[in-house]
Design a protein around this motif. Structure first.
Motif, short mmCIF file in Angstrom:
data_model
loop_
_atom_site.label_atom_id
_atom_site.label_comp_id
_atom_site.label_asym_id
_atom_site.label_seq_id
_atom_site.Cartn_x
_atom_site.Cartn_y
_atom_site.Cartn_z
N ILE A 297 -18.78 -1.12 3.13
CA ILE A 297 -19.19 -0.87 1.75
C ILE A 297 -20.20 0.27 1.68
CG2 ILE A 297 -20.33 -1.88 -0.26
CD1 ILE A 297 -19.26 -4.62 0.74
N ILE B 65 -15.58 -6.14 1.06
CA ILE B 65 -15.99 -7.22 0.15
C ILE B 65 -15.25 -8.51 0.48
CG2 ILE B 65 -15.97 -7.99 -2.26
CD1 ILE B 65 -16.33 -5.03 -3.05
N ILE B 66 -13.95 -8.40 0.74
CA ILE B 66 -13.13 -9.58 1.01
C ILE B 66 -13.60 -10.31 2.26
CG2 ILE B 66 -10.83 -10.33 1.72
CD1 ILE B 66 -9.69 -8.19 -0.16
N GLU C 54 -3.79 8.94 -2.95
CA GLU C 54 -5.24 8.88 -2.90
C GLU C 54 -5.84 10.28 -2.73
OE1 GLU C 54 -6.20 6.33 0.31
OE2 GLU C 54 -5.97 4.49 -0.83
N SER D 48 -11.25 3.45 -1.33
CA SER D 48 -11.06 2.25 -2.15
C SER D 48 -10.68 1.01 -1.34
CB SER D 48 -9.98 2.52 -3.21
OG SER D 48 -9.71 1.35 -3.96
N ASP D 49 -9.66 1.13 -0.48
CA ASP D 49 -9.19 -0.07 0.22
C ASP D 49 -10.19 -0.55 1.26
OD1 ASP D 49 -8.66 2.17 1.77
OD2 ASP D 49 -6.96 1.23 2.78
N ARG E 272 0.83 -1.21 0.00
CA ARG E 272 0.00 0.00 0.00
C ARG E 272 0.86 1.25 0.00
NH1 ARG E 272 -4.40 2.93 1.36
NH2 ARG E 272 -4.07 4.56 2.93
N GLY F 22 -17.62 3.38 1.06
CA GLY F 22 -17.33 2.86 -0.27
C GLY F 22 -16.46 3.78 -1.10
N ARG G 65 -13.47 -0.29 1.00
CA ARG G 65 -14.51 -0.98 0.23
C ARG G 65 -14.06 -2.39 -0.15
NH1 ARG G 65 -14.53 2.15 -3.65
NH2 ARG G 65 -13.35 0.92 -5.16
N LYS G 66 -12.82 -2.51 -0.64
CA LYS G 66 -12.30 -3.82 -1.04
C LYS G 66 -12.19 -4.76 0.16
CE LYS G 66 -9.65 -2.02 -4.97
NZ LYS G 66 -8.29 -1.74 -5.49
N LEU G 67 -11.74 -4.23 1.28
CA LEU G 67 -11.63 -5.06 2.48
C LEU G 67 -12.99 -5.54 2.95
CD1 LEU G 67 -8.90 -3.06 4.43
CD2 LEU G 67 -8.67 -5.39 3.55
#
Length: 301
Positions: A215, A229-230, A152, A222-223, A143, A219, A225-227
């Protein structure tokens, strides 16, 4: 050049920690823990084990754990020397090296001396922390490098303390549930199995909530939101892998199901730890400030 070395050392540490977890599953599943006798580091008085499958499995686990310990120390020294201005990186490397060494020592003691089920479960728990810290280190270094190339944009608002605290609690509760599961596997106590199932159901709801909040409310980061989802994907896959263990029990695939379950568990806890760190960082910055906390020194790390 130094950054590339640190990055690949963190990646290699993460991979070897995962291999140690896999080998531990194979040793437990095949009952090969004492195939080398109650000797360490020798195997029946030899450095090279015999030709039995059990002794090869146990010796491979010892060898992998030894390599993990050496690599963890090399990684720690590299970060202490080349990343002096990144205290966070150094802390992750220290935690990783400490728990790798401690769980290796516990494994050796378990061979030489009989250990109680709580201690054996703690051995797995320490290995889980070692992998989580290795993955957190790898993700943090990656990161930081990405932010140096592509900063960012500022966040619209910082992370709420409620979301931060819930995320941190979910990581802690995950560890408790995993430790309980390891304890149940060693004791086979029916009452504890019932407690485990209830705790697992609560964990499912908790992590789904954390992922949903990440989310829905963040959201735009970026990170986060991705975390979100994961962790949702992993927590949904965890009970499915558990049921798969029962389905393939006694078949030729009995080894792969627990390895998959361990893989999901390791990554779930590790990503929750990383998510906890990111939410803690975001909860400490003023509204409207950049989310790239603590990366200004990366080029000098």
């Amino acid at each position: 050049m130094q950054y590339k070395v640190l990055k690949w050392l963190s990646y290699a540490s993460c991979i070897i920690m995962l291999l140690v977890s896999f080998n531990g599953v194979v040793v437990t599943r095949t009952g090969s823990g004492l195939e080398c006798g109650r000797e360490f580091p020798l195997c029946h008085g030899k450095f090279v084990p015999g030709t039995t499958i059990g002794s090869l499995i146990e010796y491979t686990h010892r060898l992998t754990a030894g390599i993990a310990g050496i690599l963890a120390l090399i990684t720690l020294i590299a970060f202490l020397v080349w990343a002096r201005k990144r205290r966070d990186f150094q802390i992750y490397a220290i935690v990783m090296a400490f728990f790798v060494i401690v769980q290796a020592i516990m494994g050796a003691l378990a061979v030489v001396f009989s250990q109680s089920p709580p201690i054996m479960a703690l051995h797995f728990g320490f290995a889980l922390i070692a992998f989580a810290s290795a993955l957190v280190l790898a993700l943090s270094v990656r990161r930081a490098g990405n932010l140096e190339r592509r900063p960012e944009p500022p966040a619209e608002h910082r992370m709420s303390k409620r979301t931060r605290n819930l995320t941190i609690f979910s990581a802690f509760f995950t560890y408790v549930v995993v430790y309980t599961g390891a304890l149940v596997s060693h004791t086979q106590i029916a009452k504890m199995s019932l407690v485990l199932h209830i705790a697992s159901a609560l964990l499912l709801v908790l992590i789904l909530l954390v992922g949903h909040m990440a989310i829905r409310d963040y959201g735009h980061i970026s990170d986060i939101r991705k975390l979100g989802i994961i962790v949702i994907v992993l927590i949904m896959a965890l009970p499915l892998s558990g049921m798969l263990n029962l389905v393939v029990l006694g078949s030729e695939y009995y080894m792969f199901a627990p390895m998959l379950h361990t893989l999901i568990t390791d990554f779930l806890f590790a990503f929750l730890c990383f998510m906890s760190i990111r939410t803690w960082e975001l909860s400490r910055i003023p509204a409207g400030q950049p989310t790239s906390v603590g990366v200004q020194e990366t080029a000098q790390a």
